[in-house]
Enzyme design. Structure first.
Site, PDB file in Angstrom:
ATOM      1  N   THR A 246       4.750  -1.642  -4.032  1.00 34.23           N
ATOM      2  CA  THR A 246       4.100  -0.707  -4.624  1.00 34.23           C
ATOM      3  C   THR A 246       4.181  -0.493  -6.198  1.00 34.23           C
ATOM      4  O   THR A 246       5.277  -1.144  -6.861  1.00 34.23           O
ATOM      5  CB  THR A 246       4.415   0.847  -4.256  1.00 34.23           C
ATOM      6  OG1 THR A 246       4.551   1.096  -2.782  1.00 34.23           O
ATOM      7  CG2 THR A 246       3.765   1.788  -4.890  1.00 34.23           C
TER       8      THR A 246
ATOM      9  N   THR B 207       0.832  -1.114   0.142  1.00 33.22           N
ATOM     10  CA  THR B 207       0.059  -0.095   0.099  1.00 33.22           C
ATOM     11  C   THR B 207       0.726   1.353   0.264  1.00 33.22           C
ATOM     12  O   THR B 207       1.706   1.238   0.609  1.00 33.22           O
ATOM     13  CB  THR B 207      -0.924  -0.049   1.343  1.00 33.22           C
ATOM     14  OG1 THR B 207      -1.917  -1.018   1.329  1.00 33.22           O
ATOM     15  CG2 THR B 207      -1.886   1.497   1.243  1.00 33.22           C
TER      16      THR B 207
ATOM     17  N   CYS C 249       9.931   0.864  -3.837  1.00 33.21           N
ATOM     18  CA  CYS C 249       9.266   0.254  -3.039  1.00 33.21           C
ATOM     19  C   CYS C 249       8.780  -1.057  -3.721  1.00 33.21           C
ATOM     20  O   CYS C 249       7.984  -0.672  -4.668  1.00 33.21           O
ATOM     21  CB  CYS C 249       8.015   0.712  -2.312  1.00 33.21           C
ATOM     22  SG  CYS C 249       7.192  -0.351  -1.156  1.00 33.21           S
TER      23      CYS C 249
ATOM     24  N   SER D 194       3.875   1.355   2.980  1.00 32.12           N
ATOM     25  CA  SER D 194       5.075   0.773   2.587  1.00 32.12           C
ATOM     26  C   SER D 194       5.906   1.702   1.933  1.00 32.12           C
ATOM     27  O   SER D 194       7.194   1.886   2.147  1.00 32.12           O
ATOM     28  CB  SER D 194       4.980  -0.568   2.211  1.00 32.12           C
ATOM     29  OG  SER D 194       4.300  -0.466   0.693  1.00 32.12           O
TER      30      SER D 194
ATOM     31  N   LYS E 294      -7.892   1.955  -3.643  1.00 28.26           N
ATOM     32  CA  LYS E 294      -7.524   2.265  -2.245  1.00 28.26           C
ATOM     33  C   LYS E 294      -8.134   3.749  -1.977  1.00 28.26           C
ATOM     34  O   LYS E 294      -7.909   4.005  -1.018  1.00 28.26           O
ATOM     35  CB  LYS E 294      -6.112   1.888  -1.911  1.00 28.26           C
ATOM     36  CG  LYS E 294      -5.779   0.744  -2.077  1.00 28.26           C
ATOM     37  CD  LYS E 294      -4.069   0.396  -1.901  1.00 28.26           C
ATOM     38  CE  LYS E 294      -3.809  -0.822  -2.489  1.00 28.26           C
ATOM     39  NZ  LYS E 294      -2.334  -1.164  -2.358  1.00 28.26           N
TER      40      LYS E 294
ATOM     41  N   GLY F 298      -8.364   7.768   1.478  1.00 23.17           N
ATOM     42  CA  GLY F 298      -7.534   6.600   1.000  1.00 23.17           C
ATOM     43  C   GLY F 298      -7.017   5.988   2.281  1.00 23.17           C
ATOM     44  O   GLY F 298      -7.103   6.538   3.395  1.00 23.17           O
TER      45      GLY F 298
END
Length: 269
Positions: free
Chosen positions: A222, A62, A219, A184, A94, A105
């Protein structure tokens, strides 16, 4: 003369049989404490490793970013959902609308976030669209209620006036520069967005897209398949308009499909 005690080799488990050795009492006490300390450390690190690899960390998969600039605020979220080291879904949504004037979100458990969204919508109806007051009331209930406190999620909510971050610790945090990121890859997106805000001529939507692309390259939880919601305010009337923004198809899809396409048998004569 200092007293000595006979220590059996059975204390040294896992080693070859040893002869009985005379060890002083102070040394025996120190050895016992050291062994106990090692045992406690082993149990602690074993617990940490089990927790880290159990797959229950809800922050993975996320990245949510909010960018406010001029008369526009954009909320963007990536689409990747991960379970441990496996990508479960790549097109999750999201970010969503709350009523007719707010967007939100979430990062964390999906079911918990939806429950919090519904509670926040009830607070917004109760307080006639006052986002700050509604968030404070929700944070109080989230913190004190014995059932709600178990909800594992964090939310970013925004309207035309303010951008807020809500946590299960009872926090309702406003932003200083209009940029906030969670999840994250939230810190990567936040850093990139703050740097891009120093570049003139880039609106909030472009800042959010570029920052999310940078976060997706850093990341592993992601991706760049993001969805967006934006609020635009008319300077003359102060009227807010919510718009759903979808990214354009990337060129990587066509290039990857061309790689999988078998070569043609035609030849130039």
């Amino acid at each position: 003369m200092q007293m000595h005690k006979i220590v059996s080799s059975s204390l040294f488990r896992g080693t070859a049989p040893l002869l009985s050795t005379k060890i002083s009492t102070p040394f025996l006490h120190k050895a016992t404490k050291l062994t106990s300390s090692f045992a406690q450390s082993a149990r602690f690190y074993t617990t940490q490793i089990n927790n880290d690899h159990s797959g229950i960390n809800q922050w993975h998969g996320t990245t949510i970013l909010a960018v406010r600039r001029d008369n526009k605020v954009v909320l963007i979220g990536d689409g990747q959902v991960s379970m441990g080291s496996t990508v479960v879904k790549g097109n999750a949504h999201k970010v969503r609308r709350l009523g007719s004037e707010c967007i939100a979100g979430f990062a964390g458990s999906t079911a918990d976030a939806i429950t919090l969204f519904e509670l926040l919508e009830e607070r917004l109806e109760e307080h006639k669209g006052q986002l700050l007051r509604s968030c404070v009331e929700l944070a109080k209930a989230w913190r004190t209620d014995k059932y709600l406190r178990k909800l594992d999620a964090i939310m970013i909510v925004a309207d035309k006036n303010v951008t807020l971050t809500l946590t299960g610790n009872g926090d309702v945090l406003d932003t200083v520069d209009g940029v906030v990121g969670v999840g994250s890859g939230g810190q990567y997106a936040l850093s990139a967005a703050r740097a891009l805000l120093t570049v003139p001529g880039i609106d909030a939507e472009e800042v959010a897209k570029r920052a999310m692309n940078i976060a997706s390259e850093i990341c592993i939880y992601t991706n760049s398949n993001y969805s967006m919601e934006s609020i635009s305010v008319d300077p003359a009337t102060g009227q807010a308009t919510i718009t759903t923004l979808l990214p354009k198809p990337s060129s990587t899809t066509s290039s990857s499909s061309s790689i999988l396409t078998p070569p043609s048998d035609t030849h130039t004569k």
